[in-house]
Motif scaffolding. Structure first.
Motif, short mmCIF file in Angstrom:
data_model
loop_
_atom_site.label_atom_id
_atom_site.label_comp_id
_atom_site.label_asym_id
_atom_site.label_seq_id
_atom_site.Cartn_x
_atom_site.Cartn_y
_atom_site.Cartn_z
N SER A 1 9.31 1.10 -0.54
CA SER A 1 9.51 0.55 0.81
C SER A 1 10.75 1.10 1.49
O SER A 1 10.98 0.82 2.67
CB SER A 1 9.61 -0.98 0.73
N CYS B 1 -5.58 -6.00 4.63
CA CYS B 1 -4.37 -6.54 4.04
C CYS B 1 -4.07 -5.74 2.78
O CYS B 1 -4.86 -4.93 2.35
CB CYS B 1 -4.52 -8.02 3.70
N ASP C 1 -2.99 -8.60 9.13
CA ASP C 1 -1.86 -9.53 9.22
C ASP C 1 -0.75 -9.01 10.13
O ASP C 1 0.32 -9.63 10.21
CB ASP C 1 -1.30 -9.84 7.83
N ASP D 1 5.10 -6.03 1.51
CA ASP D 1 5.28 -6.60 2.83
C ASP D 1 4.96 -5.56 3.89
O ASP D 1 5.21 -4.36 3.70
CB ASP D 1 6.72 -7.09 3.01
N LYS E 1 8.53 -1.43 -5.77
CA LYS E 1 8.41 -1.91 -4.39
C LYS E 1 9.64 -1.56 -3.57
O LYS E 1 9.52 -1.13 -2.42
CB LYS E 1 8.22 -3.43 -4.39
N ILE F 1 5.86 -3.55 6.87
CA ILE F 1 7.08 -3.13 7.53
C ILE F 1 6.70 -2.25 8.71
O ILE F 1 6.19 -1.14 8.53
CB ILE F 1 8.00 -2.34 6.57
N ARG G 1 1.38 0.83 4.96
CA ARG G 1 1.79 -0.57 4.90
C ARG G 1 3.30 -0.73 5.08
O ARG G 1 3.77 -1.67 5.74
CB ARG G 1 1.37 -1.15 3.54
N SER H 1 -2.49 -7.44 -0.06
CA SER H 1 -1.92 -8.45 -0.93
C SER H 1 -1.99 -8.04 -2.40
O SER H 1 -1.18 -8.46 -3.21
CB SER H 1 -2.65 -9.79 -0.73
#
Length: 250
Positions: free
Chosen positions: A108, A5, A205, A12, A104, A14, A131, A7
């Motif tokens: 992203s 993960c 996840d 998030d 972020k 994607i 990620r 976190s």
């Protein structure tokens, strides 16, 4: 490494896809610190920021001609840089962004994310780029040897990442990064497809995660490596303690 993960980064997951790639706002993402790194790595980490035509970065840590930092920030808040729309796949490169939310968003929303070695061959930027479905561009010659990510389950990092030799990068950071714009469509599609599989292996996840069986495979491989090493050192491989724990009764 943030496996399973992410976190701690608040990113998030994607899924990698050509749609995500084609609709990305920025071409290359790279932010680093102004301070130096160990083992001669500063020249690599700062190399792309010496070319102003590469660094159409957000909120650069520099003053404008009047010594006013706020004017630079306001200029980008209006989404105009030198008369160009910031959405037109500029590079987001520089010495840091003003807050986590902007970092972020830009990270992203980029097609390629630079993964440049620092104090060690490894960089957390690799897992972060995976990620968010951003194709990693790795500048770290020894990464696959000393810092592979789940080396048994993902034996070929070049399947989902672009590698640039350190020597080539430091000699011509502009040319090596501009070449990313000329990559064939089929090449990009292959990287994206493999990155999508790698996401399933690395992140627990993911809705179709393969992390648990991959982790077990890595653990078993590590045990076999430990037994082999023990045999090579003169043992029989049967009594090796791969857990690192002490003894104890029942």
């Amino acid at each position: 490494l943030g496996l399973g993960c992410q976190s701690s980064c608040g990113l998030d997951l994607i899924p990698a896809s050509m749609q995500r790639f084609d609709t990305a706002k920025y071409h290359i993402f790279y932010q680093t610190r102004t301070t130096g790194s160990l083992y001669n790595s500063t020249i690599y980490r700062h190399a792309p920021l010496t070319h102003t035509n590469l660094t159409q970065q957000l909120y650069p840590r520099a003053q404008d001609g009047n010594g006013n930092m706020d004017n630079i920030r306001n200029m980008h808040n209006s989404r105009e840089i030198n008369g160009r729309d910031a959405n037109a796949q500029d590079n987001c490169m520089g010495y840091g962004l003003p807050n986590r939310r902007i970092w972020k968003d830009r990270f992203s929303s980029s097609q390629f994310c630079l993964v440049i070695r620092g104090d060690t061959p490894h960089s957390h930027s690799l897992i972060r780029s995976m990620r968010v479905g951003c194709i990693p561009v790795i500048i770290s010659d020894w990464y696959p040897t000393f810092s592979p990510t789940l080396k048994t389950s993902l034996p070929n990092m070049e399947a989902f990442a672009v590698f640039i030799r350190e020597k080539d990068f430091v000699q011509d950071p502009q040319g090596t990064l501009q070449a990313l714009r000329e990559l064939p469509r089929a090449y990009i599609e292959e990287k994206i497809a493999n990155l999508r599989i790698a996401q399933r292996i690395v992140f627990a996840d993911h809705e179709q995660s393969l992390f648990v069986p991959a982790f077990v495979t890595e653990a078993l491989a590590a045990m076999e490596d430990a037994k082999t090493l023990h045999r090579d050192e003169g043992g029989d491989g049967a009594d090796v303690d791969v857990g690192g724990g002490g003894g104890g009764g029942s």
